[in-house]
Scaffold this motif. Structure first.
Motif, PDB file in Angstrom:
ATOM      1  N   ALA A 150       0.839  -1.203   0.000  1.00 51.77           N
ATOM      2  CA  ALA A 150       0.000   0.000   0.000  1.00 51.77           C
ATOM      3  C   ALA A 150       0.875   1.255   0.000  1.00 51.77           C
ATOM      4  O   ALA A 150       0.573   2.239  -0.688  1.00 51.77           O
ATOM      5  CB  ALA A 150      -0.933  -0.001   1.203  1.00 51.77           C
ATOM      6  N   MET A 151       1.960   1.223   0.773  1.00 54.92           N
ATOM      7  CA  MET A 151       2.861   2.371   0.821  1.00 54.92           C
ATOM      8  C   MET A 151       3.606   2.546  -0.501  1.00 54.92           C
ATOM      9  O   MET A 151       3.842   3.676  -0.946  1.00 54.92           O
ATOM     10  CB  MET A 151       3.831   2.232   1.997  1.00 54.92           C
ATOM     11  CG  MET A 151       3.155   2.441   3.349  1.00 54.92           C
ATOM     12  SD  MET A 151       4.298   2.510   4.758  1.00 54.92           S
ATOM     13  CE  MET A 151       4.544   0.760   5.092  1.00 54.92           C
ATOM     14  N   ARG A 174       2.395   1.775  -3.448  1.00 49.67           N
ATOM     15  CA  ARG A 174       1.419   2.361  -4.373  1.00 49.67           C
ATOM     16  C   ARG A 174       1.229   3.838  -4.082  1.00 49.67           C
ATOM     17  O   ARG A 174       1.174   4.660  -5.014  1.00 49.67           O
ATOM     18  CB  ARG A 174       0.077   1.623  -4.269  1.00 49.67           C
ATOM     19  CG  ARG A 174       0.074   0.216  -4.846  1.00 49.67           C
ATOM     20  CD  ARG A 174      -1.331  -0.334  -4.969  1.00 49.67           C
ATOM     21  NE  ARG A 174      -2.004  -0.453  -3.680  1.00 49.67           N
ATOM     22  CZ  ARG A 174      -1.924  -1.512  -2.868  1.00 49.67           C
ATOM     23  NH1 ARG A 174      -1.182  -2.540  -3.224  1.00 49.67           N
ATOM     24  NH2 ARG A 174      -2.584  -1.538  -1.731  1.00 49.67           N
ATOM     25  N   HIS A 175       1.100   4.183  -2.809  1.00 51.20           N
ATOM     26  CA  HIS A 175       0.839   5.576  -2.450  1.00 51.20           C
ATOM     27  C   HIS A 175       2.012   6.479  -2.821  1.00 51.20           C
ATOM     28  O   HIS A 175       1.816   7.601  -3.300  1.00 51.20           O
ATOM     29  CB  HIS A 175       0.556   5.682  -0.954  1.00 51.20           C
ATOM     30  CG  HIS A 175       0.180   7.064  -0.515  1.00 51.20           C
ATOM     31  ND1 HIS A 175      -1.123   7.519  -0.532  1.00 51.20           N
ATOM     32  CD2 HIS A 175       0.933   8.112  -0.082  1.00 51.20           C
ATOM     33  CE1 HIS A 175      -1.157   8.776  -0.128  1.00 51.20           C
ATOM     34  NE2 HIS A 175       0.085   9.158   0.166  1.00 51.20           N
ATOM     35  N   SER A 176       3.227   5.998  -2.619  1.00 49.71           N
ATOM     36  CA  SER A 176       4.416   6.822  -2.850  1.00 49.71           C
ATOM     37  C   SER A 176       4.881   6.810  -4.297  1.00 49.71           C
ATOM     38  O   SER A 176       5.656   7.676  -4.711  1.00 49.71           O
ATOM     39  CB  SER A 176       5.565   6.336  -1.954  1.00 49.71           C
ATOM     40  OG  SER A 176       5.965   5.020  -2.340  1.00 49.71           O
ATOM     41  N   CYS A 206       5.410   7.911   4.553  1.00 48.58           N
ATOM     42  CA  CYS A 206       4.067   7.665   4.034  1.00 48.58           C
ATOM     43  C   CYS A 206       3.037   8.133   5.055  1.00 48.58           C
ATOM     44  O   CYS A 206       3.223   7.928   6.259  1.00 48.58           O
ATOM     45  CB  CYS A 206       3.886   6.176   3.755  1.00 48.58           C
ATOM     46  SG  CYS A 206       2.403   5.792   2.810  1.00 48.58           S
ATOM     47  N   ALA A 226      -2.971   6.469   4.877  1.00 47.69           N
ATOM     48  CA  ALA A 226      -2.920   5.529   3.758  1.00 47.69           C
ATOM     49  C   ALA A 226      -2.678   4.108   4.242  1.00 47.69           C
ATOM     50  O   ALA A 226      -3.255   3.142   3.725  1.00 47.69           O
ATOM     51  CB  ALA A 226      -1.828   5.940   2.782  1.00 47.69           C
TER      52      ALA A 226
END
Length: 283
Positions: A29-30, A32-34, A263, A267
C-alpha cells in the motif's frame, strides 16, 4: 519464483510462519501511495540456513530490504554487517536494509510499540510500571524503547528463566529485572510479547484473576484480532488492545528506512482496515 521488472525492487518479511503477516499488505500500500517501484512479499524461513540465504540475496542485490519476525530477530542481529545504536543496544533486528557498504540492521519494534500504546491507551509511559511476558526479539526492542521513555520499572517473565535473566543483563539498567514466577500485575501495564494465542493457539499465559487490577494489557499478537488474552483481559475488566497498532507504526518507520519516503499514516491505516476481512483479522 518471483518475477519483477528490472526497475522493481524487492522487499519482504522473513519468519518461520509468515502466512498470517499483514506486512505485505501495508508495505505494498505504501509503495502504491508513494509511487516507489517496489514490491513486498512473504519469505518463510523455517531454519537459520534459509535466513542466511535471504541475507545473501540482499548482499547480492536481488532483495533490497527485509523485515524480520519470529523467531529470527536475535539471529539477524548477529548476521548483518552493521547495527544502528538501537539494534545494538537491544540485541535484536526487525529491519534489514541493503546499503552500499553492507547490510544494516535496525529495530523499529520498540518505537512502534510505544507509539501505538500511547495512541491506544492514552497512558503516560513516564513513571509507569511494566510487566513483560516473554524474552525474545520483540521483548528486547520493546524493553529498550520503554527505558528510553522513562518508565519506572520493567519486570520480565519468561517460561525459560535464563532467557529473561539474559535480557535483563543485556539491558544493563537497574530498572529491568527478571522474575522466575509470574509477578503481581496490580497497577502495571502488561505486555504479551510472545506468539502465545496466535492464530488457532489457545495457550493462556495468565488467568483473569492474575490480571485483575492491571492498568492496561497490550497483546502484540494481532491474528486473530480478538486474542485469547484479550478475552481474559475483558473478564478481568482491564482495558486492552491487540498488536495491529504496533504493526502499523513499526512498518511506517521501516518503510522510511527502506525508501527514504515518509508515508501518511492514513494511507497505511486504510489498507490495514481493508485487510480485516480476512478470518484471522476480523473484529
Amino acid at each position: 519464483m518471483l518475477k519483477t521488472s528490472p526497475q522493481m525492487q524487492v522487499f519482504g518479511i522473513v519468519g518461520k510462519d509468515t502466512s498470517y503477516s499483514l506486512s505485505p499488505v501495508l508495505h505494498n500500500a505504501m509503495f502504491r501511495h508513494s509511487g516507489y517501484g517496489g514490491t513486498y512479499v512473504a519469505l518463510p524461513a523455517r531454519d537459520e540456513a534459509t535466513l542466511r540465504g535471504l541475507l545473501a540475496a540482499c548482499r547480492g542485490g536481488a532483495v533490497r530490504g527485509l523485515n524480520i519476525t519470529v523467531p529470527w530477530k536475535e539471529s539477524a542481529a548477529a548476521l548483518v554487517d552493521f547495527l544502528d545504536p538501537t539494534a545494538r543496544s537491544c540485541g535484536a533486528v526487525n529491519t534489514v536494509v541493503c546499503r552500499e557498504n553492507g547490510l544494516w540492521g535496525y529495530n523499529t519494534d520498540g518505537n512502534g510499540f510505544c507509539r501505538s500504546l500511547v495512541e491506544e491507551s492514552g497512558m503516560i509511559l513516564e513513571g509507569a510500571r511494566v510487566v513483560i511476558l516473554g524474552a525474545g526479539g520483540a521483548a528486547r526492542g520493546i524493553v529498550h524503547a520503554l527505558l528510553q521513555n522513562a518508565v519506572h520499572s520493567v519486570l520480565v517473565y519468561n517460561r525459560s528463566p535464563e532467557k529473561a535473566r539474559r535480557l535483563a543483563h543485556d539491558a544493563a539498567d537497574a530498572r529491568v529485572s527478571a522474575v522466575s514466577e509470574l509477578p503481581s500485575m496490580e497497577g502495571s501495564i502488561v505486555v504479551n510479547t510472545t506468539s502465545a494465542g496466535m492464530k488457532d493457539d489457545r495457550t493462556q499465559l495468565f488467568s483473569a484473576q492474575q490480571l485483575k487490577g492491571a492498568a492496561y494489557f497490550y497483546d502484540i499478537v494481532y491474528a486473530p484480532a480478538r486474542t485469547i488474552h484479550m478475552e481474559i483481559s475483558w473478564k478481568a475488566n482491564v482495558p486492552c488492545c491487540n498488536g495491529k497498532g504496533m504493526l502499523l507504526w513499526q512498518a511506517l518507520i521501516a518503510f522510511e528506512l527502506f525508501t527514504g519516503f515518509k508515508c501518511p499514516v492514513s494511507a497505511v491505516r486504510r489498507a490495514l482496515d481493508e485487510a480485516a476481512a480476512n478470518k484471522w483479522f476480523a473484529e
